[in-house]
Every structure is written in structure tokens, then in C-alpha cells.
Motif scaffolding. Structure first.
Motif, short mmCIF file in Angstrom:
data_model
loop_
_atom_site.label_atom_id
_atom_site.label_comp_id
_atom_site.label_asym_id
_atom_site.label_seq_id
_atom_site.Cartn_x
_atom_site.Cartn_y
_atom_site.Cartn_z
N UNK A 56 0.91 -1.29 0.15
CA UNK A 56 -0.65 0.00 -0.21
C UNK A 56 0.40 1.34 0.36
N UNK A 57 0.33 2.54 -0.47
CA UNK A 57 0.38 3.95 -0.37
C UNK A 57 1.83 4.26 -1.27
N UNK A 58 2.41 2.77 -1.98
CA UNK A 58 3.44 3.29 -3.00
C UNK A 58 3.44 3.21 -4.10
N UNK A 59 3.87 3.99 -5.04
CA UNK A 59 3.44 4.55 -6.27
C UNK A 59 5.25 4.65 -7.67
N UNK A 60 4.79 4.40 -8.46
CA UNK A 60 5.12 2.62 -8.80
C UNK A 60 4.31 1.87 -7.91
N UNK A 61 3.32 0.90 -8.35
CA UNK A 61 3.24 0.34 -7.17
C UNK A 61 3.91 -1.06 -7.23
N UNK A 62 4.30 -1.92 -6.44
CA UNK A 62 5.38 -3.09 -5.52
C UNK A 62 4.19 -4.27 -5.41
N UNK A 63 4.48 -4.62 -6.68
CA UNK A 63 2.96 -5.67 -6.59
C UNK A 63 3.68 -6.91 -6.46
N UNK A 64 3.03 -8.51 -6.43
CA UNK A 64 3.23 -9.88 -6.64
C UNK A 64 2.14 -10.87 -6.92
N UNK A 65 1.95 -11.81 -7.72
CA UNK A 65 0.90 -12.63 -8.46
C UNK A 65 1.30 -13.57 -7.65
N UNK A 66 0.62 -14.24 -7.16
CA UNK A 66 0.81 -16.07 -7.06
C UNK A 66 -0.41 -16.87 -6.67
N UNK A 67 -0.36 -17.64 -7.35
CA UNK A 67 -1.45 -19.07 -7.45
C UNK A 67 -0.67 -19.55 -6.51
N UNK A 68 -1.85 -20.39 -5.55
CA UNK A 68 -1.41 -20.87 -3.90
C UNK A 68 -2.47 -22.43 -4.29
N UNK A 69 -2.59 -23.32 -3.73
CA UNK A 69 -3.51 -24.26 -2.82
C UNK A 69 -4.75 -23.36 -2.31
N UNK A 70 -5.82 -24.13 -2.52
CA UNK A 70 -6.84 -23.54 -2.06
C UNK A 70 -7.13 -23.79 -0.58
N UNK A 71 -6.35 -24.95 0.19
CA UNK A 71 -6.05 -24.85 1.28
C UNK A 71 -4.67 -24.70 2.30
N UNK A 72 -4.46 -23.51 1.73
CA UNK A 72 -3.46 -23.06 2.05
C UNK A 72 -3.87 -22.31 2.87
#
Length: 200
Positions: A23-39
């Protein structure tokens, strides 16, 4: 002439796609992760630490629907046990957004979005990191404002704090530097994910 085998990309119904944005940082710092539903949220904490680039040296907590979840050993008053909550239970309840706070001094807040549809991948083991942008701030740099001051000092050789900040970091720091592949390798190692066989 033999044709090389091509792995088919599929959407696994047993996984969720999460976008984690600082939050609150521009340009944004982000990640996309794919995780097991039971995590569990406890394991999600570990995954976020790895892909963001944090060092897991401070307290943390999730806030979901107004309730706080954390590690009971941290002794946060009124926080429920994060190891007892799965992402599947949140998704099934209709939850699409919640937050994760790391280091209550620097107060790094992360927005977590449960995305509508996981991306198609060739993966057969999870979690995986599939996208992201920009380097994580250094630990203990003073939160959002401290990070902005740090970047300003590093960018200006005439800044009186330039040399001191470089010495404090101990190494070069590039705010734009992030490798999805490198983050995914570290994530796989953290969760004991099998390494795919080398090709070629």
C-alpha cells in the motif's frame, strides 16, 4: 522429424490466484502468486515474505473482515490463530479482499486480492509466483516515508545522506529490480516444491 513435447497450460480448480500489493507506494510494488486453496494464512505469511523479499524479522498480522489473525506465539492480543484459517474458507465465504501487515514499527500494509480466475499454467505443484513488479523496500528503512527519503538520498550524489545510506544498505539497491523467475525459485525452495527437470 520428432517434435518437442509442449506442456499444455490449464487452469487448476484447486488453486487460487492472489495479487499482493504494498500500500501507499507509487509506482506499485506487487506480486501475483498461485496457491493451493487449502493453504492456511500461516503458510500465506511465509509465501508473502518470500515473494516480496522481506526477512520475516518482525511481527505480522492479517486483517480479514475486521478480525485479526496471527501466529499465537507472537502474543498479539485478540488475534485468532492464522494456522486455522484456509484461503478456501475465505473464498467460499465471499471474501475477495483482506490485508496483511508486516512490521508494526514500519507498518508495511499489503492489500491481498483473491482474483476471480487463476491464470492458466503448466505447473503441477504450488505455490508459484507468476508475476510482479519492483523491488521490495529494505527492512527497517522507516516505512513509507523513510523509504521515500532513502530513494531520494540514493538518487542524488550531492545529498548529504547519500554516502551514509549506501553504507547502511551495504550493497547497491535498485527499486525497479525484480525477477519473477528468481522469486519463484526461492518460493519453491521454501515450500519444498519439486524442481522441474531441465530441458534441452
Amino acid at each position: 522429424m520428432a517434435r518437442a513435447a509442449v506442456q499444455k497450460q490449464t487452469v487448476d480448480p484447486h488453486v487460487l490466484s492472489l495479487k499482493v500489493t504494498l500500500r501507499h507506494i507509487r509506482p506499485p510494488i506487487w506480486r501475483r502468486i498461485v496457491v493451493p486453496r487449502d493453504m492456511t494464512l500461516a503458510d500465506l505469511h511465509r509465501a508473502i515474505q518470500v515473494v516480496m523479499g522481506w526477512e520475516d524479522a518482525h511481527l505480522h498480522a492479517f486483517t480479514v473482515g475486521g478480525r485479526q489473525y496471527s501466529d499465537p506465539q507472537m502474543g498479539l492480543e485478540d488475534a485468532a490463530n492464522e494456522a486455522r484459517v484456509t484461503l478456501d474458507s475465505l473464498a467460499r465465504s465471499g471474501m475477495t479482499r483482506f490485508t496483511y501487515t508486516y512490521d508494526f514499527g514500519d507498518d508495511w500494509e499489503h492489500d491481498i486480492l483473491i482474483e476471480k480466475r487463476p491464470p492458466a499454467t503448466t505447473a503441477n505443484a504450488y505455490p508459484i509466483c507468476v508475476a510482479g513488479k519492483r523491488n521490495c523496500p529494505p527492512e527497517d528503512c522507516g516505512g513509507i516515508w523513510g523509504y521515500e527519503e532513502l530513494l531520494a538520498a540514493l538518487a542524488d550524489r550531492d545529498n548529504p545522506e547519500h554516502a551514509e545510506r549506501l553504507e547502511w544498505l551495504g550493497e547497491a539497491f535498485d527499486p525497479e529490480d525484480f525477477s519473477v523467475a528468481s522469486a519463484d525459485v526461492v518460493l519453491g525452495a521454501a515450500f519444498g516444491r519439486p524442481t522441474p527437470p531441465a530441458t534441452g
